[in-house]
Motif scaffolding. Structure first.
Motif, PDB file in Angstrom:
ATOM      1  N   ILE A 131       0.869  -1.347   0.011  1.00  0.00           N
ATOM      2  CA  ILE A 131      -0.016   0.151   0.036  1.00  0.00           C
ATOM      3  C   ILE A 131       0.845   1.414   0.090  1.00  0.00           C
ATOM      4  O   ILE A 131       0.529   2.415   0.016  1.00  0.00           O
ATOM      5  N   ASN A 305       1.609  -4.151   3.881  1.00  0.00           N
ATOM      6  CA  ASN A 305       0.932  -4.852   2.840  1.00  0.00           C
ATOM      7  C   ASN A 305      -0.293  -5.223   3.482  1.00  0.00           C
ATOM      8  O   ASN A 305      -0.556  -5.754   4.583  1.00  0.00           O
ATOM      9  N   MET A 311      -8.103  -3.526   4.981  1.00  0.00           N
ATOM     10  CA  MET A 311      -8.142  -2.042   4.998  1.00  0.00           C
ATOM     11  C   MET A 311      -9.559  -1.639   5.135  1.00  0.00           C
ATOM     12  O   MET A 311      -9.793  -0.423   5.863  1.00  0.00           O
ATOM     13  N   ALA A 400      -2.192   2.620  -4.170  1.00  0.00           N
ATOM     14  CA  ALA A 400      -3.273   2.433  -3.334  1.00  0.00           C
ATOM     15  C   ALA A 400      -4.020   3.792  -2.978  1.00  0.00           C
ATOM     16  O   ALA A 400      -3.346   4.914  -3.172  1.00  0.00           O
ATOM     17  N   LEU A 415      -7.236  -0.812  -4.081  1.00  0.00           N
ATOM     18  CA  LEU A 415      -5.705  -1.386  -4.111  1.00  0.00           C
ATOM     19  C   LEU A 415      -5.505  -2.029  -5.568  1.00  0.00           C
ATOM     20  O   LEU A 415      -6.418  -2.623  -6.265  1.00  0.00           O
TER      21      LEU A 415
END
Length: 567
Positions: A131, A305, A311, A400, A415
């Motif tokens: 990200i 990551n 997320m 991202a 992403l």
């Protein structure tokens, strides 16, 4: 592509010192270069993996308190899927992980496209992606946890926690604070040397700050720099007694249920569902897999990551009451604009440049976002009259974006497994923001493409250049006339150009302490497209006659000089 330090015996000492071109080149190469824009390749829609999570962690805010369930716009998932697949096709994005949260729960999570174009495995909501700089918001969160525990004072000098830390100005050394680190207002400029050279340590970076020219006094000016996050990560280590990675894992990932998120490429590779990085395949069209970039000293600036599903948990926390990790007041402080940051947001930058360069007869659409500010490693901006909080991330082969709409208790994470797909991200996030706001706004993509057309950087112009890269055949001696040694404008070593196989050139140059070697495929009229990092997809142009020949890189802000005559 080969990357080596500019001076192996002194890998970091002169990285931040020298020509003002350094920052200008960064603005081109990492924010608004042609590699921002997509490759020309379509991959089919990935597996349908929509998830409605019933876990209490998703139904409650980060602190465990229920969120207000006001009536919000419902998602038309059929239209959303059609939109995502269309935009992926137009911008050549191989794979996407998407999650949307509303009213204290995940309303949609899905994978689109493929994890790896060579293997064809589908993206799922649980596919892990690097990200990039969205990591910085985790570092800010780490710091605020320590602030809430009374272990760090935001307005204390950095030297309180790192006594040997110095800036080139004694007065700035005395006054630069932790808050300045979190808002990119220390006066330090950007460098990528530590990103590409694992031998550079945090100790090296702290030492170099003492001799780096400053762009202003602390708190005076926003200048985005990984160095600030690296130093913030070192404060977290010294105060907590844990490495930045261990602190983040134990104090953030575990409480939020981000159980498969990782903080290194080695750990990422042990997981079964991971997205492979990709870059533009200039020669063949489409995109191609490339290696992951492992981060060392600047892990606190970009090493996280995570999956779209994880997320989503992070967004729910950011939109919630804050406890048990943070108080609501601390969350509000992180999301509050602390400093004007007009060059921190790509849609705003594009609109400014297009208005500046447009002829009188050309109507440039109004900016999509306004009132850009910066909080604690979060961008704050106004969109359709609503304040939104967002941050993008770029790391080699991946992009991202996280956007929060606090007033709507909503957010979206996107992403992608291709590098510098920033325009794609802005089209996606702002379109979905319109949906979440329940308001009719401008056609985001049409506005951005109209502005980019003024700059010669719209999708049609880029597609024409990429087609030329695959079809143009240079005349005899056309390439050899351009070969030679040039004076670099942002690196102490010379820029060297050689002819390869009578079909292309090879360019060895550097900027900000990073040496790179890329191949240049001819487009005609002394224009070439770079293949290889860190400028894959960028157009390199040779200008002037034999004795005055120079090399420049085309971009949104016009031509950026890279090298000039050797004499």
């Amino acid at each position: 592509m080969i990357i080596t330090p500019s001076n192996p015996s002194r890998p970091y000492q002169n990285v931040l010192i020298g020509h003002q071109f350094t920052r200008e080149f960064f603005m081109f190469a990492k924010r608004i270069s042609r590699s921002v824009f997509a490759t020309l390749y379509l991959f089919s829609q990935g597996s349908l993996a929509q998830s409605m999570f019933d876990s209490p962690n998703f139904l409650l805010a980060g602190g465990g308190r229920p969120i207000s369930h006001a009536v919000r716009p419902s998602l038309n998932t059929v239209q959303l899927d059609a939109f995502v697949n269309q935009i992926m096709k137009e911008y050549g994005v191989p794979g996407v992980g998407l999650a949307i949260v509303q009213n204290g729960k995940v309303s949609y999570a899905k994978g689109y496209g493929v994890r790896n174009v060579s293997k064809g495995t589908p993206v799922t909501p649980n596919t892990q992606f690097p990200i990039g700089s969205v990591t910085k918001s985790f570092t800010a969160l780490d710091m605020m946890v320590l602030v809430n525990e009374g272990l760090v004072n935001l307005d204390a000098p950095v030297t309180t926690y790192i006594p040997e830390f110095k800036l080139s100005s004694p007065a700035s050394t005395r006054t630069v604070t932790v808050r300045n680190l979190l808002t990119h207002t220390t006066g330090l400029t950007r460098t990528d040397a530590s990103t590409f050279n694992p031998k550079i340590t945090v100790k090296d970076i702290i030492a170099t700050a003492a001799t780096t020219p400053l762009v202003g006094k602390p708190g005076e000016k926003f200048v985005y720099s990984n160095v600030n996050a690296i130093i913030a990560g070192e404060i977290i280590r010294r105060v907590s007694g844990q490495s930045w990675a261990n602190f983040t894992q134990q104090r953030v990932f575990q409480p939020l249920g981000m159980n498969t998120a990782t903080l290194s490429i080695d750990a990422l590779k042990l997981l079964p569902d991971i997205a492979t990085p990709h870059e533009l395949d200039v020669k063949n069209g489409g995109s191609r897999p490339i290696d992951y970039l492992s981060l060392g000293a600047d892990a606190a600036a970009g090493a996280v990551n995570a999956s779209a599903s994880e997320m989503a948990r992070y967004m729910l926390f950011q939109l919630g009451t804050g406890s048990p990790l943070l108080s609501q007041a601390s969350l509000n402080e992180m999301h509050k604009g602390q400093i004007a940051a007009p060059d921190s947001n790509l849609p705003g930058v594009i609109a400014q440049l297009a208005s500046k360069m447009a002829k009188n007869s050309v109507r440039v659409p109004a900016p999509l976002v306004t009132q850009e500010q910066y909080g604690f490693y979060w961008n704050v901006e106004n969109f359709l009259g609503e304040q939104i909080v967002q941050h993008a991330g770029n790391v080699t082969g991946a992009t991202a974006s996280v956007t929060l709409l606090p007033g709507q208790h909503a957010g979206v994470v996107i992403l992608a497994n291709i590098g510098e797909a920033n325009t794609f991200m802005d089209v996606m996030r702002l379109h979905i923001a319109e949906v979440l706001l329940g308001r009719s706004g401008p056609n985001v993509e049409a506005v951005l493409q109209a502005q980019l057309k003024v700059l010669g950087q719209d999708n049609a112009s880029i597609a024409a250049d990429r087609q030329a890269a695959r079809t143009y055949r240079p005349q005899p001696n056309e390439l050899s006339a351009l070969a030679g040694t040039f004076k670099s404008l942002a690196d102490p070593q010379s820029t060297v150009v050689k002819v390869i196989d009578q079909r292309m050139l090879r360019l060895e140059s550097g900027f900000r302490g990073v040496r790179f070697t890329v191949d240049l495929i001819p487009l005609g009229k002394n224009r070439f497209m770079a293949t290889g990092q860190p400028i894959a997809g960028s157009v390199v142009k040779f200008t002037g006659g034999e004795d005055e020949r120079a090399i420049e890189i085309e971009g949104l802000n016009g031509a950026t000089p890279l090298a000039g005559p050797s004499k």
